[in-house]
Design a protein around this motif. Structure first.
Motif, short mmCIF file in Angstrom:
data_model
loop_
_atom_site.label_atom_id
_atom_site.label_comp_id
_atom_site.label_asym_id
_atom_site.label_seq_id
_atom_site.Cartn_x
_atom_site.Cartn_y
_atom_site.Cartn_z
N GLY A 168 0.83 -1.20 0.00
CA GLY A 168 0.00 0.00 0.00
C GLY A 168 0.86 1.25 0.00
O GLY A 168 2.08 1.20 -0.08
N GLY A 169 0.22 2.41 0.08
CA GLY A 169 0.93 3.67 0.16
C GLY A 169 1.56 4.09 -1.16
O GLY A 169 1.40 3.45 -2.20
N VAL A 170 2.31 5.18 -1.09
CA VAL A 170 2.99 5.70 -2.28
C VAL A 170 4.06 4.73 -2.76
O VAL A 170 4.32 4.62 -3.96
N ALA A 171 4.67 4.00 -1.82
CA ALA A 171 5.63 2.97 -2.22
C ALA A 171 4.95 1.92 -3.09
O ALA A 171 5.54 1.40 -4.05
N GLY A 172 3.69 1.60 -2.77
CA GLY A 172 2.93 0.65 -3.58
C GLY A 172 2.63 1.18 -4.95
O GLY A 172 2.75 0.46 -5.96
N ILE A 173 2.23 2.46 -5.04
CA ILE A 173 1.99 3.08 -6.35
C ILE A 173 3.26 3.05 -7.19
O ILE A 173 3.25 2.70 -8.37
N SER A 174 4.38 3.42 -6.55
CA SER A 174 5.66 3.46 -7.26
C SER A 174 6.06 2.07 -7.75
O SER A 174 6.60 1.91 -8.85
N ALA A 175 5.79 1.05 -6.91
CA ALA A 175 6.11 -0.32 -7.30
C ALA A 175 5.27 -0.77 -8.49
O ALA A 175 5.76 -1.41 -9.42
N ILE A 176 3.98 -0.43 -8.47
CA ILE A 176 3.09 -0.80 -9.59
C ILE A 176 3.58 -0.16 -10.89
O ILE A 176 3.64 -0.82 -11.94
N VAL A 177 3.94 1.12 -10.83
CA VAL A 177 4.47 1.81 -12.02
C VAL A 177 5.75 1.13 -12.50
O VAL A 177 5.95 0.92 -13.70
N PHE A 178 6.62 0.76 -11.56
CA PHE A 178 7.89 0.12 -11.91
C PHE A 178 7.67 -1.25 -12.55
O PHE A 178 8.29 -1.57 -13.57
N TYR A 179 6.78 -2.05 -11.96
CA TYR A 179 6.53 -3.40 -12.50
C TYR A 179 5.91 -3.32 -13.89
O TYR A 179 6.17 -4.17 -14.74
N ALA A 180 5.08 -2.29 -14.13
CA ALA A 180 4.37 -2.19 -15.41
C ALA A 180 5.20 -1.52 -16.49
O ALA A 180 5.07 -1.86 -17.68
N THR A 181 6.07 -0.57 -16.11
CA THR A 181 6.77 0.22 -17.12
C THR A 181 8.30 0.23 -16.98
O THR A 181 8.98 0.74 -17.87
N SER A 182 8.82 -0.27 -15.86
CA SER A 182 10.26 -0.24 -15.52
C SER A 182 10.76 1.18 -15.24
O SER A 182 11.97 1.41 -15.17
N PHE A 183 9.83 2.13 -15.06
CA PHE A 183 10.25 3.49 -14.68
C PHE A 183 10.78 3.44 -13.26
O PHE A 183 10.15 2.85 -12.38
N PRO A 184 11.94 4.06 -12.98
CA PRO A 184 12.57 3.96 -11.66
C PRO A 184 11.61 4.26 -10.51
O PRO A 184 10.98 5.32 -10.48
N LEU A 185 11.54 3.32 -9.61
CA LEU A 185 10.61 3.42 -8.48
C LEU A 185 10.87 4.64 -7.63
O LEU A 185 9.95 5.34 -7.20
N GLU A 186 12.15 4.95 -7.38
CA GLU A 186 12.49 6.05 -6.47
C GLU A 186 12.06 7.40 -7.03
O GLU A 186 11.71 8.32 -6.28
#
Length: 307
Positions: A41-59
Motif C-alpha cells: 500500500g501507500g505511495v511505495a505501492g503506487i511506485s512499485a506498480i508503475v515500476f513493475y508495469a513500465t520499468s520506470f525507476p521506483l524512487e
C-alpha cells in the motif's frame, strides 16, 4: 544540561533512528519484495506498480508523488509536521535507488530472487516484517514517510475520520488497481497480486501495532517501605519521574504509612527496581500492567470533544 541542549539531542536522536528505520525499510523492500513483484500500500505501492508495469525507476515516482503531496498539504499541516516527513521521503528515495543499484541481476536483467523461485510468500513475510518494523521505528521517533500519511492527516484535520480508516481505504484502492493493469498478466495473475498485496497490509500493520504497542506499554508501581522518602527522592532525581504519595493504613499493624504510586514506561521498570533495592531491599513492591496512561510524558488523549 539545559532544556535547549536536551531538545537538540532529542531531535538529533530522532533523525538518527528515523534514518536507521529508513535503511531497514529500503533493504526489506528492495531485497525481498521487488524481485518477486509484490505490491504494497501507500505511495511505495503506487511506485512499485508503475515500476513493475513500465520499468520506470521506483524512487523517482516515489519522490515525485511525495513532493506534490507535500506542496499541496503545506498550508494545511504546516512546516512543523512536514519537516521530518520531507527528510524521510527524500532520504528513502535515495536509499531505494542505492539498494537497487547494489542488487545482483540475473541474465535477463531482473533482480535476483534471494530466496529462489517459488518463495514469493516467504519473501513477502520477511520483507513486510522488515518494512513494518521500519515504519514503527520511524513513527516512534516522531517521523513519517509521507505519502498517504499526508493525505490521511489532511483529511483528519477537517473531517472526523480516523487516520487508520483513511490509510486502509487508500491502500485498498492502490492494491486493487493491480486488477486493471493488463501488463500483470491474465485476471488470475492479477488477482494473485492483489491477494499478496492484502497480505502485505496485514503483516505490516501487525508489526507496526506490535512494536509501537510494546514500546508504549506502561506499568504501575505501589511501593510500601519505611524509607519511602529516600526512594521517592531517588526516583525523582535519577529518573526525573513524578511520584505520588498516598496515605495508607495497615490492617494488621494498625499503623499509618506512606505508599508510593508510580506510573512508568515498561522499559523503565528495571531501573526503578534497581533504585528500590539499593535503598530498601526489604521493600514490598507491587507492579501491574495498565491498559493505557494518558497525560504529560505518556500518550495524548485523542478523543474528539463535541462543541
Amino acid at each position: 544540561m539545559t532544556i535547549d541542549h536536551k531538545m537538540i539531542l532529542k531531535e538529533v536522536g530522532d533523525y538518527v533512528f528515523i534514518t536507521l528505520g529508513l535503511i531497514l525499510y529500503a533493504f526489506g523492500f528492495t531485497v525481498f519484495l521487488m524481485p518477486y513483484e509484490i505490491v504494497t500500500g501507500g505511495v511505495a505501492g503506487i511506485s512499485a506498480i508503475v515500476f513493475y508495469a513500465t520499468s520506470f525507476p521506483l524512487e523517482y515516482t516515489y519522490f515525485g508523488i511525495n513532493v506534490v503531496l507535500g506542496v499541496v498539504a503545506l498550508r494545511i499541516l504546516g512546516w512543523r509536521f512536514l519537516s521530518k516527513t520531507i527528510y524521510a521521503f527524500t532520504m528513502l528515495s535515495f536509499l531505494l535507488g542505492l539498494f537497487q543499484s547494489l542488487m545482483p541481476l540475473d541474465e535477463a536483467g531482473h533482480f535476483v530472487k534471494i530466496l529462489g523461485e517459488g518463495q514469493n510468500f516467504m519473501s513477502l513475510i520477511l520483507g513486510c516484517t522488515m518494512t513494518g518494523s521500519a515504519l514503527a521505528i520511524v513513527f516512534l521517533n516522531n517521523g513519517s514517510t509521507g505519502g498517504t500519511d499526508i493525505i490521511a492527516a489532511s483529511v483528519n484535520k477537517y473531517r472526523d475520520v480516523s487516520l487508520g480508516t483513511v490509510l486502509t481505504f487508500l491502500d485498498l484502492i492502490i492494491i486493487g488497481t493491480c486488477l486493471l493493469i493488463p501488463q500483470f498478466g491474465d485476471m488470475l495473475q492479477r488477482a494473485h497480486m492483489v491477494v499478496f498485496g492484502l497480505c502485505t497490509m496485514v503483516i505490516e500493520n501487525f508489526m507496526i501495532d506490535f512494536l509501537m504497542g510494546r514500546q508504549r506499554q506502561s506499568v504501575q508501581f505501589l511501593i510500601f517501605s519505611s524509607k519511602w522518602q529516600e526512594i521517592a527522592n531517588a526516583i525523582g532525581v535519577h529518573m526525573e519521574h513524578g511520584v505520588t504519595i498516598l496515605d495508607g493504613h495497615g490492617w494488621y499493624t494498625g499503623e499509618d504509612r506512606k505508599v508510593l504510586c508510580i506510573l512508568a514506561k515498561k522499559n523503565e521498570s528495571t531501573h526503578i527496581f534497581r533504585l528500590i533495592k539499593m535503598i530498601d531491599p526489604n521493600a514490598f513492591v507491587s507492579q501491574s500492567a495498565v491498559i493505557g496512561v494518558f497525560g504529560e510524558g505518556f500518550d495524548q488523549i485523542k478523543v474528539k470533544v463535541k462543541k
